[in-house]
Design a protein around this motif. Sequence first.
Motif, PDB file in Angstrom:
ATOM      1  N   GLU A  71      -2.411   0.261  -6.136  1.00 52.59           N
ATOM      2  CA  GLU A  71      -2.927   0.944  -7.316  1.00 52.59           C
ATOM      3  C   GLU A  71      -3.818   2.107  -6.902  1.00 52.59           C
ATOM      4  O   GLU A  71      -4.683   1.969  -6.048  1.00 52.59           O
ATOM      5  CB  GLU A  71      -3.723  -0.060  -8.145  1.00 52.59           C
ATOM      6  CG  GLU A  71      -4.392   0.510  -9.353  1.00 52.59           C
ATOM      7  CD  GLU A  71      -5.196  -0.555 -10.081  1.00 52.59           C
ATOM      8  OE1 GLU A  71      -5.183  -0.505 -11.311  1.00 52.59           O
ATOM      9  OE2 GLU A  71      -5.829  -1.405  -9.430  1.00 52.59           O
ATOM     10  N   PHE A  72      -3.591   3.267  -7.512  1.00 56.57           N
ATOM     11  CA  PHE A  72      -4.439   4.450  -7.363  1.00 56.57           C
ATOM     12  C   PHE A  72      -4.997   4.718  -8.751  1.00 56.57           C
ATOM     13  O   PHE A  72      -4.261   5.086  -9.666  1.00 56.57           O
ATOM     14  CB  PHE A  72      -3.616   5.644  -6.876  1.00 56.57           C
ATOM     15  CG  PHE A  72      -4.437   6.862  -6.552  1.00 56.57           C
ATOM     16  CD1 PHE A  72      -4.828   7.110  -5.246  1.00 56.57           C
ATOM     17  CD2 PHE A  72      -4.811   7.763  -7.540  1.00 56.57           C
ATOM     18  CE1 PHE A  72      -5.578   8.240  -4.944  1.00 56.57           C
ATOM     19  CE2 PHE A  72      -5.556   8.885  -7.246  1.00 56.57           C
ATOM     20  CZ  PHE A  72      -5.942   9.119  -5.940  1.00 56.57           C
ATOM     21  N   LYS A  99       2.387   1.194  -7.666  1.00 49.42           N
ATOM     22  CA  LYS A  99       3.592   1.018  -6.857  1.00 49.42           C
ATOM     23  C   LYS A  99       3.875  -0.477  -6.805  1.00 49.42           C
ATOM     24  O   LYS A  99       3.077  -1.242  -6.283  1.00 49.42           O
ATOM     25  CB  LYS A  99       3.358   1.558  -5.444  1.00 49.42           C
ATOM     26  CG  LYS A  99       4.529   1.360  -4.506  1.00 49.42           C
ATOM     27  CD  LYS A  99       4.189   1.893  -3.123  1.00 49.42           C
ATOM     28  CE  LYS A  99       5.344   1.771  -2.168  1.00 49.42           C
ATOM     29  NZ  LYS A  99       4.997   2.303  -0.842  1.00 49.42           N
ATOM     30  N   ARG A 100       5.005  -0.894  -7.396  1.00 51.40           N
ATOM     31  CA  ARG A 100       5.425  -2.296  -7.405  1.00 51.40           C
ATOM     32  C   ARG A 100       6.830  -2.373  -6.815  1.00 51.40           C
ATOM     33  O   ARG A 100       7.823  -2.274  -7.546  1.00 51.40           O
ATOM     34  CB  ARG A 100       5.446  -2.859  -8.822  1.00 51.40           C
ATOM     35  CG  ARG A 100       4.096  -3.016  -9.449  1.00 51.40           C
ATOM     36  CD  ARG A 100       4.231  -3.621 -10.843  1.00 51.40           C
ATOM     37  NE  ARG A 100       2.955  -3.701 -11.495  1.00 51.40           N
ATOM     38  CZ  ARG A 100       2.230  -4.816 -11.563  1.00 51.40           C
ATOM     39  NH1 ARG A 100       2.669  -5.913 -11.040  1.00 51.40           N
ATOM     40  NH2 ARG A 100       1.066  -4.796 -12.175  1.00 51.40           N
ATOM     41  N   PHE A 147       0.834  -1.190   0.000  1.00 56.32           N
ATOM     42  CA  PHE A 147       0.000   0.000   0.000  1.00 56.32           C
ATOM     43  C   PHE A 147       0.871   1.243   0.000  1.00 56.32           C
ATOM     44  O   PHE A 147       2.088   1.170   0.155  1.00 56.32           O
ATOM     45  CB  PHE A 147      -0.972   0.000   1.181  1.00 56.32           C
ATOM     46  CG  PHE A 147      -2.263   0.693   0.854  1.00 56.32           C
ATOM     47  CD1 PHE A 147      -3.180   0.114   0.004  1.00 56.32           C
ATOM     48  CD2 PHE A 147      -2.545   1.940   1.367  1.00 56.32           C
ATOM     49  CE1 PHE A 147      -4.367   0.758  -0.338  1.00 56.32           C
ATOM     50  CE2 PHE A 147      -3.717   2.594   1.042  1.00 56.32           C
ATOM     51  CZ  PHE A 147      -4.630   1.997   0.196  1.00 56.32           C
ATOM     52  N   PHE A 148       0.255   2.388  -0.184  1.00 49.63           N
ATOM     53  CA  PHE A 148       0.950   3.665  -0.226  1.00 49.63           C
ATOM     54  C   PHE A 148       1.201   4.155   1.195  1.00 49.63           C
ATOM     55  O   PHE A 148       0.380   3.959   2.078  1.00 49.63           O
ATOM     56  CB  PHE A 148       0.103   4.709  -0.959  1.00 49.63           C
ATOM     57  CG  PHE A 148      -0.280   4.307  -2.349  1.00 49.63           C
ATOM     58  CD1 PHE A 148       0.635   4.390  -3.381  1.00 49.63           C
ATOM     59  CD2 PHE A 148      -1.548   3.847  -2.635  1.00 49.63           C
ATOM     60  CE1 PHE A 148       0.290   4.023  -4.671  1.00 49.63           C
ATOM     61  CE2 PHE A 148      -1.908   3.478  -3.919  1.00 49.63           C
ATOM     62  CZ  PHE A 148      -0.982   3.558  -4.939  1.00 49.63           C
ATOM     63  N   ASP A 149       2.333   4.840   1.403  1.00 46.40           N
ATOM     64  CA  ASP A 149       2.548   5.476   2.703  1.00 46.40           C
ATOM     65  C   ASP A 149       2.067   6.930   2.620  1.00 46.40           C
ATOM     66  O   ASP A 149       1.607   7.393   1.576  1.00 46.40           O
ATOM     67  CB  ASP A 149       4.008   5.359   3.156  1.00 46.40           C
ATOM     68  CG  ASP A 149       5.000   6.061   2.236  1.00 46.40           C
ATOM     69  OD1 ASP A 149       4.637   7.043   1.566  1.00 46.40           O
ATOM     70  OD2 ASP A 149       6.160   5.620   2.194  1.00 46.40           O
ATOM     71  N   ARG A 150       2.165   7.626   3.716  1.00 47.86           N
ATOM     72  CA  ARG A 150       1.637   8.997   3.797  1.00 47.86           C
ATOM     73  C   ARG A 150       2.293   9.928   2.777  1.00 47.86           C
ATOM     74  O   ARG A 150       1.636  10.760   2.157  1.00 47.86           O
ATOM     75  CB  ARG A 150       1.839   9.530   5.215  1.00 47.86           C
ATOM     76  CG  ARG A 150       1.258  10.903   5.440  1.00 47.86           C
ATOM     77  CD  ARG A 150       1.447  11.317   6.864  1.00 47.86           C
ATOM     78  NE  ARG A 150       0.651  10.497   7.740  1.00 47.86           N
ATOM     79  CZ  ARG A 150      -0.454  10.898   8.352  1.00 47.86           C
ATOM     80  NH1 ARG A 150      -0.869  12.124   8.185  1.00 47.86           N
ATOM     81  NH2 ARG A 150      -1.130  10.101   9.129  1.00 47.86           N
ATOM     82  N   ALA A 191       4.822   3.613 -11.635  1.00 48.27           N
ATOM     83  CA  ALA A 191       4.421   3.682 -13.039  1.00 48.27           C
ATOM     84  C   ALA A 191       3.090   4.412 -13.150  1.00 48.27           C
ATOM     85  O   ALA A 191       2.222   4.262 -12.298  1.00 48.27           O
ATOM     86  CB  ALA A 191       4.286   2.288 -13.629  1.00 48.27           C
ATOM     87  N   VAL A 192       2.960   5.199 -14.203  1.00 47.53           N
ATOM     88  CA  VAL A 192       1.684   5.808 -14.568  1.00 47.53           C
ATOM     89  C   VAL A 192       1.245   5.096 -15.836  1.00 47.53           C
ATOM     90  O   VAL A 192       1.968   5.064 -16.829  1.00 47.53           O
ATOM     91  CB  VAL A 192       1.810   7.328 -14.813  1.00 47.53           C
ATOM     92  CG1 VAL A 192       0.509   7.890 -15.358  1.00 47.53           C
ATOM     93  CG2 VAL A 192       2.192   8.044 -13.530  1.00 47.53           C
TER      94      VAL A 192
END
Length: 112
Positions: free
Chosen positions: A52-53, A69-70, A17-20, A81-82
Amino acid sequence: MDPSSPAGPLPLAGPIFFDRRDLDLILRVYGRMVAQGEWRDYAMVGHKDLAEFAVFRRHGDAPAYRIEKRPALQARQGQWAVIGEGGIVLKRGRDLAQVLRVFDSRRFNVVE
């Protein structure tokens, strides 16, 4: 490894997951694009191997863009990556701020 061994149990692998810090950068771009009327909705998902967002032009549509984010790719192509519509990788790299600049360099127009 056995849970009763001296080293203890193996840590459980959770979802990525994403961090802050990641979310701060992503949501800044998202807010700017919403203010311009380009994007209207988003979704975040944490999977076993990626976070993923996804951003949407309209609710219920397929994602217009995905920011992934991988961490497994950090040493190779970079973990960020976008990805555009149709699965086309628009930008990949190790630094999220640099990867998100893909949205600065383009003029996005909604074609209907």
